[in-house]
Design a protein around this motif. Sequence first.
Motif, mmCIF file in Angstrom:
data_model
loop_
_atom_site.group_PDB
_atom_site.id
_atom_site.type_symbol
_atom_site.label_atom_id
_atom_site.label_comp_id
_atom_site.label_asym_id
_atom_site.label_seq_id
_atom_site.Cartn_x
_atom_site.Cartn_y
_atom_site.Cartn_z
ATOM 1 N N TYR A 37 0.805 -1.225 0.000
ATOM 2 C CA TYR A 37 0.000 0.000 0.000
ATOM 3 C C TYR A 37 0.835 1.271 0.000
ATOM 4 O O TYR A 37 0.286 2.370 0.029
ATOM 5 N N VAL A 38 2.133 1.155 -0.054
ATOM 6 C CA VAL A 38 2.996 2.319 0.078
ATOM 7 C C VAL A 38 3.187 3.022 -1.259
ATOM 8 O O VAL A 38 3.222 2.383 -2.320
ATOM 9 N N ASP A 39 3.282 4.331 -1.235
ATOM 10 C CA ASP A 39 3.689 5.124 -2.396
ATOM 11 C C ASP A 39 5.193 5.307 -2.278
ATOM 12 O O ASP A 39 5.666 6.125 -1.493
ATOM 13 N N SER A 40 5.943 4.536 -3.052
ATOM 14 C CA SER A 40 7.401 4.508 -2.895
ATOM 15 C C SER A 40 8.077 5.804 -3.317
ATOM 16 O O SER A 40 9.272 5.987 -3.056
ATOM 17 N N ASP A 41 7.342 6.711 -3.960
ATOM 18 C CA ASP A 41 7.915 8.016 -4.271
ATOM 19 C C ASP A 41 7.999 8.897 -3.035
ATOM 20 O O ASP A 41 8.701 9.917 -3.036
ATOM 21 N N VAL A 42 7.260 8.518 -1.998
ATOM 22 C CA VAL A 42 7.183 9.339 -0.790
ATOM 23 C C VAL A 42 7.704 8.591 0.436
ATOM 24 O O VAL A 42 8.367 9.159 1.289
ATOM 25 N N LEU A 43 7.390 7.295 0.519
ATOM 26 C CA LEU A 43 7.706 6.512 1.714
ATOM 27 C C LEU A 43 8.315 5.173 1.311
ATOM 28 O O LEU A 43 7.845 4.527 0.372
ATOM 29 N N VAL A 44 9.351 4.764 2.023
ATOM 30 C CA VAL A 44 10.013 3.483 1.781
ATOM 31 C C VAL A 44 9.722 2.543 2.950
ATOM 32 O O VAL A 44 9.957 2.883 4.112
ATOM 33 N N VAL A 45 9.189 1.382 2.617
ATOM 34 C CA VAL A 45 9.080 0.280 3.572
ATOM 35 C C VAL A 45 10.002 -0.814 3.064
ATOM 36 O O VAL A 45 9.733 -1.426 2.025
ATOM 37 N N PRO A 46 11.119 -1.074 3.725
ATOM 38 C CA PRO A 46 12.085 -2.053 3.193
ATOM 39 C C PRO A 46 11.465 -3.433 3.071
ATOM 40 O O PRO A 46 10.812 -3.922 3.999
ATOM 41 N N GLN A 47 11.649 -4.044 1.922
ATOM 42 C CA GLN A 47 11.068 -5.362 1.666
ATOM 43 C C GLN A 47 12.094 -6.471 1.926
ATOM 44 O O GLN A 47 13.255 -6.345 1.543
#
Length: 297
Positions: free
Chosen positions: A72-82
């Motif tokens: 659900y993350v917008d990777s242009d704004v927020l990074v959730v490491p996978q």
Amino acid sequence: MNIGLRDDLVAADGPLVGLKITDVSPVGGGCIHQAWQLRLSDGRQLFAKTGSADAFDLFDVEAEALTALGQYVDSDVLVVPQPLSLVQLPHGAVLLLPWLPLGGGDQQSLGRGLALLHQASREQNPQRFGWHRDGYIGAGPQPGGWRMRWGDAFADLRLRPQLKLCNRLGMSLAEEEAFLEGVADRLNRREVIPTLVHGDLWGGNASSLIDGRGSVYDPASWWADAEVDLAMTHLFGGFREDFYCSYDDILPPIPGAQERLEIYNLYHLLNHANLFGGGYLNQSRACLRRLARQMSS
């Protein structure tokens, strides 16, 4: 990182087979397991979380939560490491993640990114509150299970287990039950959309990156009221005004949020009391007394 575990990582059946670890540096901030920056012969840098064999289950829960948030993350704004790899090796358990270049700076992207994550998850929510498996909040247990109403979920799945673990709060079983019923009733009056939350959002689990984006990690996720994440950001500090303003631009605060903040943070105070005792016991007692008075008024 011990030599045995380092060798396990690059062994023929290890997750980094064919590579050489050129440097290992300890990373501070964790209080349960060890964390490391790995430099590899192919030029990459990785984050490694390591522990004994019994840490595998905790790492597995964390990896699953990171994967869920990543949907659900917008990777242009927020990074959730996978997660890159989760393995049980002869010398311990290891969770490998991308290395995040933390850089401080403003927290606008962090706040905006969290709000967008919350917003996006609501559009595909499971129409109930909880999580499909038992997990952890820090080193403490976080039971799985589902409830259809938000107040029942928070009282039954979060507060009740913590109160059962803590028998030093001076409340009788009847008083505890009356308190939990009051919490459930108050929260059930609201219409809450299930939202995938980070679940353990204190300052040590969020940061801004060098490129200006925000990042969150080390979650204890479940489907809950989005306000539980915002409430915890106030518990130990570390979040600035630009974080809240950018969050509110996407998801404006709902009336009564300030009053619910103490209810939601009681969960974390009780968990800390059960894990560490000391001043957290006194904080939990004081919080329970204040909230019990509110419930009875």
